[in-house]
Design a protein around this motif. Structure first.
Motif, PDB file in Angstrom:
ATOM      1  N   VAL A  13      95.433  52.622 -85.567  1.00  0.00           N
ATOM      2  CA  VAL A  13      95.104  50.713 -85.340  1.00  0.00           C
ATOM      3  C   VAL A  13      95.244  50.220 -83.827  1.00  0.00           C
ATOM      4  O   VAL A  13      95.020  51.450 -82.974  1.00  0.00           O
ATOM      5  CB  VAL A  13      96.586  51.078 -85.941  1.00  0.00           C
ATOM      6  CG1 VAL A  13      97.453  49.261 -85.890  1.00  0.00           C
ATOM      7  CG2 VAL A  13      97.206  51.009 -87.298  1.00  0.00           C
ATOM      8  N   THR A  66      99.340  45.706 -85.239  1.00  0.00           N
ATOM      9  CA  THR A  66      99.914  44.740 -87.010  1.00  0.00           C
ATOM     10  C   THR A  66     101.474  44.856 -87.233  1.00  0.00           C
ATOM     11  O   THR A  66     101.567  43.880 -87.702  1.00  0.00           O
ATOM     12  CB  THR A  66     100.069  46.288 -88.055  1.00  0.00           C
ATOM     13  OG1 THR A  66     100.208  47.397 -87.124  1.00  0.00           O
ATOM     14  CG2 THR A  66      98.189  46.330 -88.724  1.00  0.00           C
ATOM     15  N   ALA A 102     101.690  40.583 -85.269  1.00  0.00           N
ATOM     16  CA  ALA A 102     100.626  39.818 -86.809  1.00  0.00           C
ATOM     17  C   ALA A 102     102.178  40.108 -87.841  1.00  0.00           C
ATOM     18  O   ALA A 102     102.231  39.167 -88.355  1.00  0.00           O
ATOM     19  CB  ALA A 102      99.977  40.599 -87.451  1.00  0.00           C
ATOM     20  N   GLN A 103     102.826  40.824 -88.267  1.00  0.00           N
ATOM     21  CA  GLN A 103     104.042  41.092 -89.269  1.00  0.00           C
ATOM     22  C   GLN A 103     105.080  40.227 -88.252  1.00  0.00           C
ATOM     23  O   GLN A 103     105.323  39.188 -89.391  1.00  0.00           O
ATOM     24  CB  GLN A 103     104.619  42.992 -89.332  1.00  0.00           C
ATOM     25  CG  GLN A 103     105.634  42.524 -90.482  1.00  0.00           C
ATOM     26  CD  GLN A 103     106.037  44.391 -90.521  1.00  0.00           C
ATOM     27  OE1 GLN A 103     104.773  44.879 -89.893  1.00  0.00           O
ATOM     28  NE2 GLN A 103     107.141  43.993 -90.917  1.00  0.00           N
ATOM     29  N   THR A 107      99.678  35.047 -87.635  1.00  0.00           N
ATOM     30  CA  THR A 107      98.543  34.736 -86.864  1.00  0.00           C
ATOM     31  C   THR A 107      97.628  33.356 -87.052  1.00  0.00           C
ATOM     32  O   THR A 107      98.701  32.661 -88.078  1.00  0.00           O
ATOM     33  CB  THR A 107      97.384  35.764 -87.437  1.00  0.00           C
ATOM     34  OG1 THR A 107      97.690  35.784 -89.137  1.00  0.00           O
ATOM     35  CG2 THR A 107      98.084  37.416 -87.306  1.00  0.00           C
ATOM     36  N   THR A 135      93.510  36.698 -88.975  1.00  0.00           N
ATOM     37  CA  THR A 135      93.460  37.504 -90.468  1.00  0.00           C
ATOM     38  C   THR A 135      92.894  36.717 -91.512  1.00  0.00           C
ATOM     39  O   THR A 135      92.227  35.600 -91.088  1.00  0.00           O
ATOM     40  CB  THR A 135      94.860  36.912 -91.065  1.00  0.00           C
ATOM     41  OG1 THR A 135      96.740  37.374 -90.427  1.00  0.00           O
ATOM     42  CG2 THR A 135      94.664  37.190 -92.741  1.00  0.00           C
ATOM     43  N   VAL A 149      90.818  45.066 -86.895  1.00  0.00           N
ATOM     44  CA  VAL A 149      92.330  45.809 -86.176  1.00  0.00           C
ATOM     45  C   VAL A 149      92.878  47.378 -87.027  1.00  0.00           C
ATOM     46  O   VAL A 149      93.112  48.492 -86.267  1.00  0.00           O
ATOM     47  CB  VAL A 149      93.398  45.340 -86.458  1.00  0.00           C
ATOM     48  CG1 VAL A 149      94.911  45.962 -85.953  1.00  0.00           C
ATOM     49  CG2 VAL A 149      93.227  43.817 -86.091  1.00  0.00           C
ATOM     50  N   MET A 150      92.481  47.603 -88.140  1.00  0.00           N
ATOM     51  CA  MET A 150      92.189  49.166 -88.666  1.00  0.00           C
ATOM     52  C   MET A 150      91.431  49.499 -88.806  1.00  0.00           C
ATOM     53  O   MET A 150      89.884  49.187 -89.021  1.00  0.00           O
ATOM     54  CB  MET A 150      92.367  49.000 -90.089  1.00  0.00           C
ATOM     55  CG  MET A 150      94.445  48.478 -90.482  1.00  0.00           C
ATOM     56  SD  MET A 150      95.493  48.554 -89.411  1.00  0.00           S
ATOM     57  CE  MET A 150      95.865  50.520 -90.567  1.00  0.00           C
ATOM     58  N   GLU A 181      92.617  41.434 -94.480  1.00  0.00           N
ATOM     59  CA  GLU A 181      93.387  42.417 -93.372  1.00  0.00           C
ATOM     60  C   GLU A 181      92.704  41.634 -91.494  1.00  0.00           C
ATOM     61  O   GLU A 181      92.210  40.367 -91.714  1.00  0.00           O
ATOM     62  CB  GLU A 181      90.999  42.749 -93.638  1.00  0.00           C
ATOM     63  CG  GLU A 181      91.698  44.441 -94.433  1.00  0.00           C
ATOM     64  CD  GLU A 181      91.029  45.272 -94.830  1.00  0.00           C
ATOM     65  OE1 GLU A 181      90.346  45.717 -93.137  1.00  0.00           O
ATOM     66  OE2 GLU A 181      89.511  45.387 -95.144  1.00  0.00           O
ATOM     67  N   LEU A 182      93.185  42.455 -90.736  1.00  0.00           N
ATOM     68  CA  LEU A 182      93.277  41.732 -89.381  1.00  0.00           C
ATOM     69  C   LEU A 182      91.729  41.867 -88.579  1.00  0.00           C
ATOM     70  O   LEU A 182      91.234  43.108 -88.994  1.00  0.00           O
ATOM     71  CB  LEU A 182      94.594  42.063 -88.789  1.00  0.00           C
ATOM     72  CG  LEU A 182      95.500  41.427 -89.255  1.00  0.00           C
ATOM     73  CD1 LEU A 182      96.990  42.927 -88.857  1.00  0.00           C
ATOM     74  CD2 LEU A 182      96.053  40.435 -89.404  1.00  0.00           C
TER      75      LEU A 182
END
Length: 422
Positions: free
Chosen positions: A10, A19, A22-23, A27, A291, A328-329, A366-367
């Motif tokens: 990450v 992440t 963002a949560q 975003t 996102t 991001v991932m 996805e980010l």
């Protein structure tokens, strides 16, 4: 160097997974790294360590969030401001007036008065009409305005035409050929104290030769002004050193190399040295997190439509600027990649961040992160299409805080009013 790296698959800001931000924040969002801002400031301190008589005046226009200014001010930074609003931000962040330099071609009399009353290190004066206005204001409130004249050396900074400031056709400064004449005029004006010479030739410079040319001219001018009887004790050399927006390209010169050019060109003059880095401190200290809304198949191309738009990060639309866009991932080595045009949702064809970006197969939700977005990102954002301003987050090791919240639609709409006749 920055502190945005993959950990356990990450992308993290220092020790905080993007992440998580963002949560909790949503975003799009700008994320800044305390460690990166700190390191970049200290690198400039090291570059000028050969002279104890120096001040690094951070260019507030690059990123003016009060928390960022507070962080840098506490490290010892001065501030270079171009409006009374930026001056107020710097003072709110705790920076004393004697560490604030006021630049800009269009200072108003009200701005001059407020800065003189609040305390100011110097005004970088850009024209004769401004010089006369400053004298009048200073006399009217019984103050003395310390000044450096901004001199235009007519040197090509070899940068983008919209951020070049040191050529003869640019609006900035006084032509170097007339500098001695204007300094002579300044010396006769009440309320004016000549303290130095100012020069700034542009932004995102990736070659040190234009600096060497410009500072050589500044050294010659300083000697001439001293022979004319002026007490030139301070040299404001501006800023503009570039950053590596593309990680696969050769890196721009390092601050330590820039500092050596300063030493070689003006180091023998015995002047206090001021520099005004902005982008080089803040640029790689921030990312814009976004996102994927949709993955769209077009005619001969695929689009990634993001929730970030040109109103959030206008540099690509305005300058054709490049930002590395990364998932991001982290994807495993060898993952098949596809080519995307990365765009935003604003109803403008110009709302395009990049074309033909090679990314692993990205899915909705996805980010992605835009690297090098810490400078001229949030400060240039707008509410075009009635889109809320992007929030800003500051990370410090394993903690983070929202330093500018995202406004609600109600907050945006209630700022406006209907006239009585409605």
């Amino acid at each position: 160097m920055d502190h945005f790296n993959y950990k356990d698959g990450v992308l993290c800001a220092e020790d905080v997974p993007l992440t998580l931000i963002a949560q909790e924040v949503g975003t799009p969002v700008f994320v800044y790294s305390t460690a990166t801002l700190t390191r970049h400031f200290r690198v400039f301190q090291e570059a000028l360590s050969w002279t104890p008589d120096h001040l690094i005046c951070y260019a507030v226009k690059a990123n003016s969030n009060i928390a960022v200014l507070k962080l840098l001010g506490d490290l010892g930074a001065g501030m270079d401001v171009v409006s009374i609003g930026e001056y107020a931000r710097a003072r709110t962040a705790g920076v004393p007036g004697d560490r604030i330099v006021f630049s800009g071609v269009g200072k108003t009399r009200d701005e001059m008065r407020l800065a003189l009353e609040g305390g100011i290190r110097q005004f970088n004066v850009e024209s004769e009409p401004e010089l006369l206005a400053l004298s009048e204001v200073a006399v009217s409130i019984e103050r003395v305005a310390p000044i450096a004249l901004r001199v235009n050396p007519d040197v090509d900074a070899k940068t983008h035409e919209k951020i070049a400031t040191g050529k003869s056709e640019n609006k900035f400064g006084i032509p170097i050929a007339r500098a001695r004449e204007v300094y002579a005029q300044a010396a006769t004006l009440p309320g004016i104290e000549i303290v130095g010479v100012d020069m700034h030739i542009g932004s995102q410079l990736t070659d040190l030769d234009p600096y060497r040319q410009a500072y050589g001219k500044m050294a010659d001018l300083t000697r001439a002004l001293r022979s004319d009887g002026h007490d030139i004790r301070r040299l404001d050399l501006g800023g503009g050193l570039g950053i590596p927006y593309r990680r696969d390209n050769n890196a721009p010169p390092l601050p330590i190399e820039y500092g050596q050019v300063i030493r070689e060109t003006v180091g023998d003059l015995g002047c206090e040295i001021e520099i005004e880095p902005g982008r080089n401190i803040a640029g790689n200290a921030g990312v814009l997190l976004s996102t994927v809304i949709y993955r769209k198949h077009g005619e001969g191309r695929d689009f990634l439509i993001l929730d970030a738009a040109m109103n959030d990060l206008i540099r690509p639309a305005m300058y054709g600027a490049h930002h590395d866009i990364v998932p991001v991932m982290e994807h495993a080595p060898g993952t098949e990649r596809s080519s995307f045009d990365v765009v935003g949702p604003v109803c403008e064809t110009g709302d395009t961040f990049a074309k033909g970006v090679e990314l692993p197969g990205m899915a909705e939700g996805e980010l992605v992160a835009f690297r090098s977005a810490g400078a001229y990102g949030a400060v240039m954002s707008s509410e075009y299409n009635t889109r809320p301003l992007v929030p800003e987050v500051l990370v410090d090791r394993d903690r983070f805080a929202v330093i500018r919240p995202r406004p609600s639609l109600d907050e945006m709409l209630t700022r406006e009013a209907l006239p009585d006749w409605f």
